[in-house]
Scaffold this motif. Structure first.
Motif, PDB file in Angstrom:
ATOM      1  N   UNK A 127       5.352  -7.189   2.385  1.00 32.81           N
ATOM      2  CA  UNK A 127       5.301  -5.154   2.685  1.00 32.81           C
ATOM      3  C   UNK A 127       4.918  -4.764   3.559  1.00 32.81           C
ATOM      4  N   UNK A 128       3.107  -5.442   2.999  1.00 31.20           N
ATOM      5  CA  UNK A 128       2.263  -3.952   3.604  1.00 31.20           C
ATOM      6  C   UNK A 128       1.577  -5.288   5.054  1.00 31.20           C
ATOM      7  N   UNK A 129       1.739  -6.360   4.907  1.00 32.24           N
ATOM      8  CA  UNK A 129       1.615  -6.893   6.575  1.00 32.24           C
ATOM      9  C   UNK A 129       2.774  -6.321   7.288  1.00 32.24           C
ATOM     10  N   UNK A 130       4.273  -6.028   6.906  1.00 33.98           N
ATOM     11  CA  UNK A 130       4.933  -5.299   7.842  1.00 33.98           C
ATOM     12  C   UNK A 130       5.105  -4.031   7.985  1.00 33.98           C
ATOM     13  N   UNK A 131       4.508  -3.363   7.237  1.00 33.67           N
ATOM     14  CA  UNK A 131       3.784  -1.809   7.425  1.00 33.67           C
ATOM     15  C   UNK A 131       2.831  -1.984   8.314  1.00 33.67           C
ATOM     16  N   UNK A 132       1.796  -2.320   7.947  1.00 34.64           N
ATOM     17  CA  UNK A 132       0.256  -2.393   8.899  1.00 34.64           C
ATOM     18  C   UNK A 132       1.335  -3.284  10.422  1.00 34.64           C
ATOM     19  N   UNK A 133       2.343  -3.577  10.674  1.00 30.50           N
ATOM     20  CA  UNK A 133       2.613  -4.383  11.642  1.00 30.50           C
ATOM     21  C   UNK A 133       3.168  -3.409  12.659  1.00 30.50           C
ATOM     22  N   UNK A 134       4.698  -2.900  11.512  1.00 32.44           N
ATOM     23  CA  UNK A 134       5.227  -1.343  12.288  1.00 32.44           C
ATOM     24  C   UNK A 134       4.187  -0.288  13.241  1.00 32.44           C
ATOM     25  N   UNK A 135       3.357  -0.120  11.705  1.00 35.14           N
ATOM     26  CA  UNK A 135       2.415   1.386  12.196  1.00 35.14           C
ATOM     27  C   UNK A 135       1.242  -0.054  13.700  1.00 35.14           C
ATOM     28  N   UNK A 136       1.234  -0.770  13.851  1.00 39.21           N
ATOM     29  CA  UNK A 136       0.335  -0.793  15.192  1.00 39.21           C
ATOM     30  C   UNK A 136       1.126  -0.949  16.286  1.00 39.21           C
TER      31      UNK A 136
END
Length: 154
Positions: free
Chosen positions: A5-14
């Motif tokens: 979930x954290x990885x997906x969140x960071x990917x979308x934010x980037x």
């Protein structure tokens, strides 16, 4: 190790940060394929990490393969955002829920570092030792008053 979930969140934010637009259009299924996860995992991240109180607005488009549009809430819609935040605070709010709203406003560049520190200090549980039974109600009233003042100055 970071959770998916954290990885997906960071990917979308980037992706949002690298975009020239305030909006990002993504395909839920394509994103799920990219991370080798179920589309419901993408839904979970979107509904918990990209909320209005964190400075985001999500639209879901059906047809043509479907897509999700993630928008950063900009300062130009402060009046509408203020109404949404006041409604979100409601008659009672916990410290942790209030901090999520504050952090979202900061992340959306709506409030400053100083305003974050002041708001967190004002709504801290230590200030409500005399109101143990009603501290979340008192916190909500103080928090709403402070947010209204901040929005009226911006």
């Amino acid at each position: 190790m970071a959770r998916l979930s954290d990885v997906i969140e960071e990917f979308i934010k980037s992706m949002l940060e690298s975009s020239d637009e305030l909006k990002l259009q993504i395909g839920r299924n394509e994103l799920a394929n990219h991370f080798s996860c179920a589309p419901s995992q993408i839904n979970y991240v979107l509904t918990t990490r990209f909320t209005v109180d964190k400075g985001y607005y999500i639209e879901s488009k059906r047809g043509g393969g479907g897509c999700i549009i993630i928008s950063r809430i900009s300062c130009s819609c402060n009046k509408n955002l203020l109404d949404i935040i006041i409604e979100k605070i409601g008659d009672s709010i916990t410290y942790n829920s209030a901090v999520q709203i504050i952090d979202g406003l900061f992340e959306a560049d709506i409030i400053s570092d100083r305003e974050v520190d002041i708001l967190k200090a004002v709504i801290n549980d230590r200030n409500f030792t005399e109101f143990v039974d009603n501290r979340n109600k008192v916190r909500a009233n103080i928090f709403k008053s402070a947010i209204i003042v901040i929005f009226n100055e911006n």
